[in-house]
Design a protein around this motif. Structure first.
Motif, PDB file in Angstrom:
ATOM      1  N   ASP A 145       0.859  -1.184   0.000  1.00  0.00           N
ATOM      2  CA  ASP A 145       0.000   0.000   0.000  1.00  0.00           C
ATOM      3  C   ASP A 145       0.896   1.236   0.000  1.00  0.00           C
ATOM      4  O   ASP A 145       1.580   1.517   0.982  1.00  0.00           O
ATOM      5  CB  ASP A 145      -0.915   0.005   1.225  1.00  0.00           C
ATOM      6  N   VAL A 146       0.912   1.949  -1.111  1.00  0.00           N
ATOM      7  CA  VAL A 146       1.769   3.128  -1.256  1.00  0.00           C
ATOM      8  C   VAL A 146       0.962   4.427  -1.228  1.00  0.00           C
ATOM      9  O   VAL A 146       1.487   5.489  -1.547  1.00  0.00           O
ATOM     10  CB  VAL A 146       2.597   3.047  -2.562  1.00  0.00           C
ATOM     11  N   THR A 147      -0.277   4.347  -0.827  1.00  0.00           N
ATOM     12  CA  THR A 147      -1.166   5.509  -0.851  1.00  0.00           C
ATOM     13  C   THR A 147      -0.587   6.692  -0.085  1.00  0.00           C
ATOM     14  O   THR A 147      -0.534   7.813  -0.602  1.00  0.00           O
ATOM     15  CB  THR A 147      -2.550   5.140  -0.283  1.00  0.00           C
ATOM     16  N   ALA A 148      -0.143   6.457   1.144  1.00  0.00           N
ATOM     17  CA  ALA A 148       0.373   7.556   1.971  1.00  0.00           C
ATOM     18  C   ALA A 148       1.612   8.186   1.330  1.00  0.00           C
ATOM     19  O   ALA A 148       1.751   9.416   1.312  1.00  0.00           O
ATOM     20  CB  ALA A 148       0.697   7.057   3.375  1.00  0.00           C
ATOM     21  N   ARG A 149       2.499   7.363   0.789  1.00  0.00           N
ATOM     22  CA  ARG A 149       3.722   7.884   0.160  1.00  0.00           C
ATOM     23  C   ARG A 149       3.389   8.717  -1.075  1.00  0.00           C
ATOM     24  O   ARG A 149       3.969   9.782  -1.292  1.00  0.00           O
ATOM     25  CB  ARG A 149       4.646   6.724  -0.216  1.00  0.00           C
ATOM     26  N   ILE A 150       2.452   8.257  -1.883  1.00  0.00           N
ATOM     27  CA  ILE A 150       2.065   8.996  -3.089  1.00  0.00           C
ATOM     28  C   ILE A 150       1.373  10.300  -2.703  1.00  0.00           C
ATOM     29  O   ILE A 150       1.694  11.368  -3.231  1.00  0.00           O
ATOM     30  CB  ILE A 150       1.136   8.150  -3.987  1.00  0.00           C
ATOM     31  N   ASN A 151       0.437  10.220  -1.777  1.00  0.00           N
ATOM     32  CA  ASN A 151      -0.280  11.430  -1.355  1.00  0.00           C
ATOM     33  C   ASN A 151       0.663  12.455  -0.741  1.00  0.00           C
ATOM     34  O   ASN A 151       0.504  13.659  -0.952  1.00  0.00           O
ATOM     35  CB  ASN A 151      -1.400  11.087  -0.382  1.00  0.00           C
ATOM     36  N   ALA A 152       1.665  11.996   0.010  1.00  0.00           N
ATOM     37  CA  ALA A 152       2.620  12.918   0.637  1.00  0.00           C
ATOM     38  C   ALA A 152       3.485  13.617  -0.406  1.00  0.00           C
ATOM     39  O   ALA A 152       3.963  14.730  -0.178  1.00  0.00           O
ATOM     40  CB  ALA A 152       3.499  12.155   1.627  1.00  0.00           C
ATOM     41  N   ALA A 153       3.674  12.988  -1.547  1.00  0.00           N
ATOM     42  CA  ALA A 153       4.521  13.569  -2.589  1.00  0.00           C
ATOM     43  C   ALA A 153       3.777  14.573  -3.465  1.00  0.00           C
ATOM     44  O   ALA A 153       4.391  15.232  -4.306  1.00  0.00           O
ATOM     45  CB  ALA A 153       5.089  12.453  -3.463  1.00  0.00           C
ATOM     46  N   VAL A 154       2.474  14.680  -3.281  1.00  0.00           N
ATOM     47  CA  VAL A 154       1.673  15.594  -4.098  1.00  0.00           C
ATOM     48  C   VAL A 154       1.098  16.683  -3.189  1.00  0.00           C
ATOM     49  O   VAL A 154       0.116  16.456  -2.481  1.00  0.00           O
ATOM     50  CB  VAL A 154       0.534  14.843  -4.825  1.00  0.00           C
ATOM     51  N   PRO A 155       1.716  17.858  -3.187  1.00  0.00           N
ATOM     52  CA  PRO A 155       1.206  18.948  -2.344  1.00  0.00           C
ATOM     53  C   PRO A 155      -0.238  19.304  -2.704  1.00  0.00           C
ATOM     54  O   PRO A 155      -0.647  19.209  -3.860  1.00  0.00           O
ATOM     55  CB  PRO A 155       2.140  20.117  -2.665  1.00  0.00           C
ATOM     56  N   ALA A 156      -0.994  19.709  -1.711  1.00  0.00           N
ATOM     57  CA  ALA A 156      -2.401  20.064  -1.912  1.00  0.00           C
ATOM     58  C   ALA A 156      -2.562  21.236  -2.870  1.00  0.00           C
ATOM     59  O   ALA A 156      -3.630  21.424  -3.450  1.00  0.00           O
ATOM     60  CB  ALA A 156      -3.051  20.380  -0.570  1.00  0.00           C
ATOM     61  N   THR A 157      -1.504  22.014  -3.049  1.00  0.00           N
ATOM     62  CA  THR A 157      -1.579  23.174  -3.945  1.00  0.00           C
ATOM     63  C   THR A 157      -1.530  22.771  -5.418  1.00  0.00           C
ATOM     64  O   THR A 157      -1.884  23.571  -6.279  1.00  0.00           O
ATOM     65  CB  THR A 157      -0.416  24.146  -3.654  1.00  0.00           C
ATOM     66  N   LEU A 158      -1.088  21.542  -5.701  1.00  0.00           N
ATOM     67  CA  LEU A 158      -1.019  21.088  -7.095  1.00  0.00           C
ATOM     68  C   LEU A 158      -2.379  20.575  -7.548  1.00  0.00           C
ATOM     69  O   LEU A 158      -3.088  19.904  -6.803  1.00  0.00           O
ATOM     70  CB  LEU A 158       0.013  19.975  -7.257  1.00  0.00           C
ATOM     71  N   GLY A 165      -4.684  19.161 -11.274  1.00  0.00           N
ATOM     72  CA  GLY A 165      -4.673  18.733 -12.670  1.00  0.00           C
ATOM     73  C   GLY A 165      -3.411  18.030 -13.104  1.00  0.00           C
ATOM     74  O   GLY A 165      -2.923  17.107 -12.450  1.00  0.00           O
ATOM     75  N   SER A 166      -2.854  18.502 -14.215  1.00  0.00           N
ATOM     76  CA  SER A 166      -1.698  17.832 -14.815  1.00  0.00           C
ATOM     77  C   SER A 166      -0.453  17.927 -13.936  1.00  0.00           C
ATOM     78  O   SER A 166       0.387  17.027 -13.951  1.00  0.00           O
ATOM     79  CB  SER A 166      -1.416  18.395 -16.210  1.00  0.00           C
ATOM     80  N   ASP A 167      -0.325  19.002 -13.152  1.00  0.00           N
ATOM     81  CA  ASP A 167       0.830  19.113 -12.254  1.00  0.00           C
ATOM     82  C   ASP A 167       0.774  18.041 -11.162  1.00  0.00           C
ATOM     83  O   ASP A 167       1.790  17.432 -10.817  1.00  0.00           O
ATOM     84  CB  ASP A 167       0.889  20.506 -11.618  1.00  0.00           C
ATOM     85  N   ALA A 168      -0.408  17.801 -10.620  1.00  0.00           N
ATOM     86  CA  ALA A 168      -0.570  16.758  -9.603  1.00  0.00           C
ATOM     87  C   ALA A 168      -0.311  15.384 -10.210  1.00  0.00           C
ATOM     88  O   ALA A 168       0.352  14.540  -9.599  1.00  0.00           O
ATOM     89  CB  ALA A 168      -1.974  16.823  -8.998  1.00  0.00           C
ATOM     90  N   ALA A 169      -0.798  15.165 -11.420  1.00  0.00           N
ATOM     91  CA  ALA A 169      -0.576  13.883 -12.097  1.00  0.00           C
ATOM     92  C   ALA A 169       0.910  13.660 -12.353  1.00  0.00           C
ATOM     93  O   ALA A 169       1.421  12.547 -12.181  1.00  0.00           O
ATOM     94  CB  ALA A 169      -1.361  13.839 -13.404  1.00  0.00           C
ATOM     95  N   LEU A 170       1.613  14.705 -12.750  1.00  0.00           N
ATOM     96  CA  LEU A 170       3.052  14.609 -12.995  1.00  0.00           C
ATOM     97  C   LEU A 170       3.802  14.272 -11.704  1.00  0.00           C
ATOM     98  O   LEU A 170       4.705  13.430 -11.699  1.00  0.00           O
ATOM     99  CB  LEU A 170       3.573  15.923 -13.586  1.00  0.00           C
ATOM    100  N   ALA A 171       3.417  14.892 -10.599  1.00  0.00           N
ATOM    101  CA  ALA A 171       4.050  14.605  -9.307  1.00  0.00           C
ATOM    102  C   ALA A 171       3.795  13.155  -8.894  1.00  0.00           C
ATOM    103  O   ALA A 171       4.694  12.490  -8.370  1.00  0.00           O
ATOM    104  CB  ALA A 171       3.527  15.570  -8.244  1.00  0.00           C
TER     105      ALA A 171
END
Length: 152
Positions: free
Chosen positions: A124-137, A139-145
């Motif tokens: 389960d990598v959910t927490a690691r992925i979510n932590a790497a995507v700041p809430a300010t990102l 659309g495409s910026d969040a997808a890229l992160a």
């Protein structure tokens, strides 16, 4: 006899409604242990689940199979191997129509563009992925992160 097609259709619908699978789909890491134990009296042990997971194969073409030997022999449905049988054949050898039997491993024919994938583990990598995507990102910026952290 215009009623016959209607009768056949209705019979097929009613016959199909009596057939139901009760197991559902579940991850090897989250099996419905209690339901299976209650209904079938079978304990899903970690060893059993690991054996089944490591015996299950997915072809890069999308088909599924199971290992049937320690040497990597798999069994699958005819339609899964049909493309490879056609590609391995020639004008003199129609494996799709005539079949093929290798009497030894040395006589086996390789399927050069076919690969099998085996699920080695689940994490389960959910927490690691979510932590790497700041809430300010967004659309495409969040997808890229997300893609960046997944690639690591």
């Amino acid at each position: 006899m215009k009623l016959r097609p209607l009768f056949v259709t209705l019979a097929a619908l009613f016959a199909g409604s009596a057939l139901r699978a009760d197991e559902g789909m579940w991850l090897y890491s989250a099996p419905p242990r209690a339901q299976i134990k209650a209904k079938y009296g079978f304990d899903l042990t970690e060893a059993w689940l690991a054996h089944v997971r490591l015996s299950s194969v997915r072809f890069n073409s999308g088909g599924s199979a199971s290992f049937v030997s320690g040497d990597g022999l798999v069994i699958t449905n005819h339609h899964v191997g049909a493309d490879s049988l056609q590609k391995m054949g020639s004008k003199d050898k129609n494996y799709l129509r005539d079949g093929f039997y290798a009497k030894s491993a040395a006589e086996e024919i390789k399927c050069n563009d076919l690969e099998v994938n085996v699920l080695q583990s689940i994490e389960d990598v959910t927490a690691r992925i979510n932590a790497a995507v700041p809430a300010t990102l967004t659309g495409s910026d969040a997808a890229l992160a997300r893609r960046k952290i997944i690639a690591e």
